[in-house]
Enzyme design. Structure first.
Site, mmCIF file in Angstrom:
data_model
loop_
_atom_site.group_PDB
_atom_site.id
_atom_site.type_symbol
_atom_site.label_atom_id
_atom_site.label_comp_id
_atom_site.label_asym_id
_atom_site.label_seq_id
_atom_site.Cartn_x
_atom_site.Cartn_y
_atom_site.Cartn_z
ATOM 1 N N ARG A 158 0.669 -1.692 -0.372
ATOM 2 C CA ARG A 158 0.107 0.083 -0.252
ATOM 3 C C ARG A 158 1.062 1.607 -0.334
ATOM 4 O O ARG A 158 0.833 2.093 -0.636
ATOM 5 C CB ARG A 158 -0.826 -0.232 1.922
ATOM 6 C CG ARG A 158 -1.976 -1.204 1.561
ATOM 7 C CD ARG A 158 -2.866 -1.680 2.718
ATOM 8 N NE ARG A 158 -1.881 -1.972 3.283
ATOM 9 C CZ ARG A 158 -2.252 -2.390 4.361
ATOM 10 N NH1 ARG A 158 -3.135 -3.083 4.436
ATOM 11 N NH2 ARG A 158 -0.821 -3.137 4.730
ATOM 12 N N ARG A 241 11.660 0.428 8.213
ATOM 13 C CA ARG A 241 12.629 0.083 9.288
ATOM 14 C C ARG A 241 13.782 -0.027 9.260
ATOM 15 O O ARG A 241 14.306 -0.673 7.969
ATOM 16 C CB ARG A 241 12.198 -2.329 9.378
ATOM 17 C CG ARG A 241 10.520 -1.928 10.498
ATOM 18 C CD ARG A 241 10.164 -0.801 12.178
ATOM 19 N NE ARG A 241 9.027 -1.360 12.665
ATOM 20 C CZ ARG A 241 8.044 -0.680 11.791
ATOM 21 N NH1 ARG A 241 8.120 0.324 11.489
ATOM 22 N NH2 ARG A 241 7.263 -0.762 12.635
ATOM 23 N N GLU A 270 17.652 2.032 16.584
ATOM 24 C CA GLU A 270 17.016 3.562 16.726
ATOM 25 C C GLU A 270 17.089 2.740 18.516
ATOM 26 O O GLU A 270 16.388 1.929 19.079
ATOM 27 C CB GLU A 270 15.621 2.653 15.776
ATOM 28 C CG GLU A 270 15.014 3.928 15.677
ATOM 29 C CD GLU A 270 14.154 3.497 14.768
ATOM 30 O OE1 GLU A 270 13.297 3.268 13.548
ATOM 31 O OE2 GLU A 270 13.024 3.957 15.505
ATOM 32 N N HIS A 288 11.898 8.463 12.996
ATOM 33 C CA HIS A 288 10.677 7.659 12.937
ATOM 34 C C HIS A 288 8.938 7.768 13.403
ATOM 35 O O HIS A 288 8.601 7.530 14.020
ATOM 36 C CB HIS A 288 10.747 6.922 13.759
ATOM 37 C CG HIS A 288 9.971 5.236 13.487
ATOM 38 N ND1 HIS A 288 10.579 3.692 13.737
ATOM 39 C CD2 HIS A 288 9.074 5.293 12.873
ATOM 40 C CE1 HIS A 288 9.212 3.478 13.548
ATOM 41 N NE2 HIS A 288 8.487 4.031 12.694
HETATM 42 C C1 GLV Z 1 5.824 2.691 12.509
HETATM 43 O O1 GLV Z 1 6.382 2.646 11.837
HETATM 44 C C2 GLV Z 1 4.829 1.791 11.830
HETATM 45 O O2 GLV Z 1 4.929 0.729 11.841
HETATM 46 O O3 GLV Z 1 3.310 1.761 11.921
HETATM 47 C C1 GLV Z 2 2.038 -0.844 5.279
HETATM 48 O O1 GLV Z 2 0.882 -1.107 5.256
HETATM 49 C C2 GLV Z 2 1.656 -1.121 3.502
HETATM 50 O O2 GLV Z 2 1.551 -2.235 2.582
HETATM 51 O O3 GLV Z 2 3.147 -0.452 2.232
#
Ligand code: GLV
Ligand code: GLV
Length: 324
Positions: A158, A241, A270, A288
């Protein structure tokens, strides 16, 4: 009615929703990350059945042992690498996350990082504040254009798709993407080209933006060898990440001009930064905050509460995470 522990204060709306759902909600009084010891002590102090966890909380077998009455962990994040999902499944504990509500926010943020580093905005801001702007100059703080350049999306979920759409429609970039499989649906929706191998993408892209979850297979996906495949004019953006990039290798690559610049919202260890990172001018670093808009953090809070409430109503749990 269930007893729920929230490991750190989240926006009020979700707490209210859980309380309105009839639950007793205890929010950690320390407005900071709990140490593993503190977390275990809190969770074993009362028979909690639900936990709202943050991405900074490690939820593993040891935590479950300290909290045997826990039935659901509702993570306040889309990424859930902080949770040992296998251990939770084995123990019959449900895990949920917050997908969807942060997609636009994170896609906007990744776009902002791309612009910030390519147009050298933080560097220019620092320069101007320092009183160094003496006269307009033809070659002052030259950055890069995006129009007509190639955007390489690594992980076309997404968020990755959201970034692709923004940079393609808004900035005229050509999109290439790498993922575990070709996405026919995406290719029908927008003009983009699949790279079956990451290396193929890295060699062509002018901007590489990372949108993969952290898994054993994606740890150090971008290492010294792969950085060396990138164009020396390319930028690397990470809003996924930290451990997806070998950060020390990246520092070396930024220093010796292997790549042109980077925009990082996440870090390998982090909140620590790799040695040498913060003294580099060609990297934009932020703490972040890619999903940190007022609207989205409220929505994440609501979703965490919704997942929790539906579970305790015995309904089908939305946003349940399964072993990958
Ligand atoms: C933020 O890093 C999340 O994974 O929502
Ligand atoms: C996370 O929500 C993704 O699908 O990129």
């Amino acid at each position: 009615m269930a007893l729920i522990f929230v490991t750190r204060k989240i926006p009020d709306i979700g707490i209210k929703w859980m309380r309105d759902g009839g639950h007793e909600v205890v929010v950690s009084e320390k407005d900071r990350v709990l140490t593993p010891k503190e977390l275990k002590a809190e969770l074993s102090s009362r028979p909690y059945e639900g936990v709202v966890s943050l991405l900074t909380d490690t939820i593993d077998e040891k935590v479950l042992k300290a909290a045997p009455s826990v039935k659901i962990v509702s993570n306040y994040a889309v990424g859930y690498n902080n949770i040992d999902v296998e251990a939770m499944e084995d123990a019959g504990v449900v895990v949920t996350n917050t997908p969807g509500v942060l997609t636009d926010t994170v896609a906007e943020y990744a776009t902002a990082l791309i612009l910030a580093v390519a147009k050298r905005i933080p560097e220019a801001d620092k320069f101007t504040r320092a009183g160094k702007y003496k006269a307009w100059a033809p070659e002052l703080l030259l950055g890069s254009d995006l129009a007509g350049k190639k955007l390489g999306i690594v992980g076309a979920g997404r968020i990755g798709q959201g970034v692709a759409r923004r940079l393609s429609i808004g900035f005229g970039m050509d999109v290439i993407y790498y993922d575990i499989a070709k996405n026919e649906k995406l290719e029908k929706k927008m003009d983009c080209e699949y790279c079956g191998e990451l290396e193929v993408l890295l060699k062509q892209a002018d901007v590489v933006s990372l949108h993969v979850p952290l898994l054993p297979s994606t740890k150090h996906l971008i290492n010294a060898e792969r950085l060396a495949m990138m164009k020396s004019s390319a930028y690397l953006i990470n809003t996924s990440r930290g451990p997806v990039i070998d950060e020390s290798a990246l520092v070396a690559a930024l220093k010796d001009g292997t790549i042109r610049g980077a925009g990082l919202d996440v870090f390998e260890d982090e909140p620590k930064l790799a040695r040498g990172l913060k003294s580099l001018n060609n990297v934009v670093i932020t703490p972040h905050i890619a999903s940190a808009s007022e609207e989205t953090r409220d929505k994440m809070s609501q979703l965490v509460a919704f997942n929790m409430n539906e579970f305790f109503l015995g309904r089908e749990v939305p946003n349940m995470v399964f072993k990958k």
